[in-house]
Motif scaffolding. Sequence first.
Motif, PDB file in Angstrom:
ATOM      1  N   ARG A  15       0.851  -1.186   0.000  1.00  0.00           N
ATOM      2  CA  ARG A  15       0.000   0.000   0.000  1.00  0.00           C
ATOM      3  C   ARG A  15       0.888   1.237   0.000  1.00  0.00           C
ATOM      4  NH1 ARG A  15      -5.105  -1.814   2.205  1.00  0.00           N
ATOM      5  NH2 ARG A  15      -5.822   0.287   2.639  1.00  0.00           N
ATOM      6  N   LEU A  16       0.451   2.255  -0.714  1.00  0.00           N
ATOM      7  CA  LEU A  16       1.157   3.526  -0.715  1.00  0.00           C
ATOM      8  C   LEU A  16       0.113   4.637  -0.701  1.00  0.00           C
ATOM      9  CD1 LEU A  16       3.780   5.159  -0.871  1.00  0.00           C
ATOM     10  CD2 LEU A  16       3.634   4.981  -3.363  1.00  0.00           C
ATOM     11  N   ASP A  17       0.056   5.375   0.389  1.00  0.00           N
ATOM     12  CA  ASP A  17      -0.867   6.494   0.518  1.00  0.00           C
ATOM     13  C   ASP A  17      -0.096   7.757   0.155  1.00  0.00           C
ATOM     14  OD1 ASP A  17      -2.647   8.484   1.234  1.00  0.00           O
ATOM     15  OD2 ASP A  17      -3.311   7.444   3.056  1.00  0.00           O
ATOM     16  N   VAL A  18      -0.290   8.226  -1.080  1.00  0.00           N
ATOM     17  CA  VAL A  18       0.480   9.381  -1.547  1.00  0.00           C
ATOM     18  C   VAL A  18      -0.007  10.686  -0.929  1.00  0.00           C
ATOM     19  CG1 VAL A  18       1.204   8.269  -3.680  1.00  0.00           C
ATOM     20  CG2 VAL A  18      -0.866   9.645  -3.676  1.00  0.00           C
ATOM     21  N   ARG A  19      -1.124  10.646  -0.234  1.00  0.00           N
ATOM     22  CA  ARG A  19      -1.594  11.848   0.474  1.00  0.00           C
ATOM     23  C   ARG A  19      -0.634  12.214   1.598  1.00  0.00           C
ATOM     24  NH1 ARG A  19      -7.322   9.698   2.161  1.00  0.00           N
ATOM     25  NH2 ARG A  19      -5.880   8.089   2.860  1.00  0.00           N
ATOM     26  N   GLU A  20       0.164  11.240   2.033  1.00  0.00           N
ATOM     27  CA  GLU A  20       1.105  11.463   3.136  1.00  0.00           C
ATOM     28  C   GLU A  20       2.493  11.898   2.664  1.00  0.00           C
ATOM     29  OE1 GLU A  20       1.009   7.693   5.097  1.00  0.00           O
ATOM     30  OE2 GLU A  20      -1.033   7.990   5.836  1.00  0.00           O
TER      31      GLU A  20
ATOM     32  N   PHE B 284      -7.277  12.331  -5.439  1.00  0.00           N
ATOM     33  CA  PHE B 284      -7.907  12.620  -6.729  1.00  0.00           C
ATOM     34  C   PHE B 284      -7.581  11.473  -7.683  1.00  0.00           C
ATOM     35  CE2 PHE B 284      -3.684  14.428  -6.847  1.00  0.00           C
ATOM     36  CZ  PHE B 284      -3.198  14.027  -8.076  1.00  0.00           C
ATOM     37  N   GLU B 285      -8.342  11.373  -8.761  1.00  0.00           N
ATOM     38  CA  GLU B 285      -8.077  10.319  -9.736  1.00  0.00           C
ATOM     39  C   GLU B 285      -6.842  10.701 -10.550  1.00  0.00           C
ATOM     40  OE1 GLU B 285     -10.207   7.485 -13.023  1.00  0.00           O
ATOM     41  OE2 GLU B 285     -11.159   9.407 -12.557  1.00  0.00           O
ATOM     42  N   PRO B 286      -5.807   9.872 -10.525  1.00  0.00           N
ATOM     43  CA  PRO B 286      -4.547  10.194 -11.218  1.00  0.00           C
ATOM     44  C   PRO B 286      -4.577   9.785 -12.693  1.00  0.00           C
ATOM     45  CG  PRO B 286      -4.281   8.162 -10.001  1.00  0.00           C
ATOM     46  CD  PRO B 286      -5.674   8.659  -9.718  1.00  0.00           C
ATOM     47  N   GLU B 287      -5.514  10.348 -13.446  1.00  0.00           N
ATOM     48  CA  GLU B 287      -5.722   9.943 -14.839  1.00  0.00           C
ATOM     49  C   GLU B 287      -4.469   9.983 -15.722  1.00  0.00           C
ATOM     50  OE1 GLU B 287      -9.582  10.942 -16.702  1.00  0.00           O
ATOM     51  OE2 GLU B 287      -9.873  12.097 -14.860  1.00  0.00           O
ATOM     52  N   PRO B 288      -3.656  11.029 -15.693  1.00  0.00           N
ATOM     53  CA  PRO B 288      -2.462  11.031 -16.556  1.00  0.00           C
ATOM     54  C   PRO B 288      -1.496   9.885 -16.224  1.00  0.00           C
ATOM     55  CG  PRO B 288      -2.895  13.233 -15.726  1.00  0.00           C
ATOM     56  CD  PRO B 288      -3.802  12.302 -14.982  1.00  0.00           C
ATOM     57  N   PHE B 289      -1.535   9.424 -14.995  1.00  0.00           N
ATOM     58  CA  PHE B 289      -0.646   8.358 -14.543  1.00  0.00           C
ATOM     59  C   PHE B 289      -0.997   7.007 -15.175  1.00  0.00           C
ATOM     60  CE2 PHE B 289       0.541   5.262 -11.154  1.00  0.00           C
ATOM     61  CZ  PHE B 289       1.909   5.396 -11.280  1.00  0.00           C
ATOM     62  N   TYR B 290      -2.264   6.822 -15.554  1.00  0.00           N
ATOM     63  CA  TYR B 290      -2.686   5.542 -16.115  1.00  0.00           C
ATOM     64  C   TYR B 290      -1.899   5.173 -17.371  1.00  0.00           C
ATOM     65  CZ  TYR B 290      -6.756   6.038 -13.007  1.00  0.00           C
ATOM     66  OH  TYR B 290      -7.569   6.189 -11.923  1.00  0.00           O
ATOM     67  N   ASP B 291      -1.693   6.126 -18.257  1.00  0.00           N
ATOM     68  CA  ASP B 291      -0.924   5.845 -19.475  1.00  0.00           C
ATOM     69  C   ASP B 291       0.512   5.449 -19.138  1.00  0.00           C
ATOM     70  OD1 ASP B 291      -3.053   6.335 -21.191  1.00  0.00           O
ATOM     71  OD2 ASP B 291      -2.519   8.443 -21.485  1.00  0.00           O
ATOM     72  N   VAL B 292       1.088   6.111 -18.150  1.00  0.00           N
ATOM     73  CA  VAL B 292       2.463   5.816 -17.743  1.00  0.00           C
ATOM     74  C   VAL B 292       2.587   4.377 -17.261  1.00  0.00           C
ATOM     75  CG1 VAL B 292       4.282   6.373 -16.074  1.00  0.00           C
ATOM     76  CG2 VAL B 292       2.980   8.216 -17.148  1.00  0.00           C
ATOM     77  N   ILE B 293       1.676   3.955 -16.390  1.00  0.00           N
ATOM     78  CA  ILE B 293       1.805   2.601 -15.855  1.00  0.00           C
ATOM     79  C   ILE B 293       1.463   1.546 -16.904  1.00  0.00           C
ATOM     80  CG2 ILE B 293       1.603   3.235 -13.442  1.00  0.00           C
ATOM     81  CD1 ILE B 293      -1.301   2.446 -13.464  1.00  0.00           C
ATOM     82  N   GLU B 294       0.511   1.838 -17.788  1.00  0.00           N
ATOM     83  CA  GLU B 294       0.212   0.892 -18.867  1.00  0.00           C
ATOM     84  C   GLU B 294       1.415   0.731 -19.781  1.00  0.00           C
ATOM     85  OE1 GLU B 294      -3.373   2.475 -20.608  1.00  0.00           O
ATOM     86  OE2 GLU B 294      -4.611   1.071 -19.458  1.00  0.00           O
TER      87      GLU B 294
ATOM     88  N   PRO C 110     -13.832   4.705  -2.701  1.00  0.00           N
ATOM     89  CA  PRO C 110     -14.550   4.192  -1.539  1.00  0.00           C
ATOM     90  C   PRO C 110     -15.234   5.263  -0.695  1.00  0.00           C
ATOM     91  CG  PRO C 110     -12.201   4.156  -1.141  1.00  0.00           C
ATOM     92  CD  PRO C 110     -12.395   4.554  -2.572  1.00  0.00           C
ATOM     93  N   GLU C 111     -14.802   6.501  -0.849  1.00  0.00           N
ATOM     94  CA  GLU C 111     -15.431   7.614  -0.139  1.00  0.00           C
ATOM     95  C   GLU C 111     -15.095   8.898  -0.887  1.00  0.00           C
ATOM     96  OE1 GLU C 111     -12.818   8.661   3.584  1.00  0.00           O
ATOM     97  OE2 GLU C 111     -12.886   6.482   3.357  1.00  0.00           O
ATOM     98  N   PRO C 112     -15.819   9.989  -0.629  1.00  0.00           N
ATOM     99  CA  PRO C 112     -15.545  11.239  -1.342  1.00  0.00           C
ATOM    100  C   PRO C 112     -14.084  11.674  -1.179  1.00  0.00           C
ATOM    101  CG  PRO C 112     -17.597  11.405  -0.124  1.00  0.00           C
ATOM    102  CD  PRO C 112     -16.942  10.119   0.306  1.00  0.00           C
ATOM    103  N   ASP C 113     -13.491  12.103  -2.283  1.00  0.00           N
ATOM    104  CA  ASP C 113     -12.115  12.612  -2.309  1.00  0.00           C
ATOM    105  C   ASP C 113     -11.068  11.576  -1.925  1.00  0.00           C
ATOM    106  OD1 ASP C 113     -12.982  15.180  -3.123  1.00  0.00           O
ATOM    107  OD2 ASP C 113     -13.433  15.692  -1.046  1.00  0.00           O
ATOM    108  N   VAL C 114     -11.389  10.307  -2.079  1.00  0.00           N
ATOM    109  CA  VAL C 114     -10.417   9.232  -1.858  1.00  0.00           C
ATOM    110  C   VAL C 114     -10.485   8.287  -3.052  1.00  0.00           C
ATOM    111  CG1 VAL C 114      -9.696   7.298  -0.416  1.00  0.00           C
ATOM    112  CG2 VAL C 114     -10.599   9.375   0.645  1.00  0.00           C
ATOM    113  N   TRP C 115      -9.353   8.114  -3.694  1.00  0.00           N
ATOM    114  CA  TRP C 115      -9.254   7.215  -4.839  1.00  0.00           C
ATOM    115  C   TRP C 115      -8.322   6.075  -4.495  1.00  0.00           C
ATOM    116  CZ3 TRP C 115     -11.886   7.723  -9.419  1.00  0.00           C
ATOM    117  CH2 TRP C 115     -12.625   8.905  -9.568  1.00  0.00           C
TER     118      TRP C 115
END
Length: 77
Positions: A11-16, A44-54, A65-70
Amino acid sequence: MSLESAEAERRLDVREIDGEPFGDIMAALNELDSGESLLLINSFEPEPFYDVIEDRGFTYETATPEPDVWHVEIEHA
């Protein structure tokens, strides 16, 4: 992958993370063994990151799972 049960091995919580989390995320992904997954938690949803990981051979599944948590569960393709 199973986001509902959140059974990711890592797990990696990047909010921290203070500052840009990209290096921390990539380091965590580089440590994943085949069959392991990383649960990335973000505010937030890290949409630009999806292309990088793909492009680097990973697949992902996203949930809010809850507001403002992705949650993005990432594993080797």
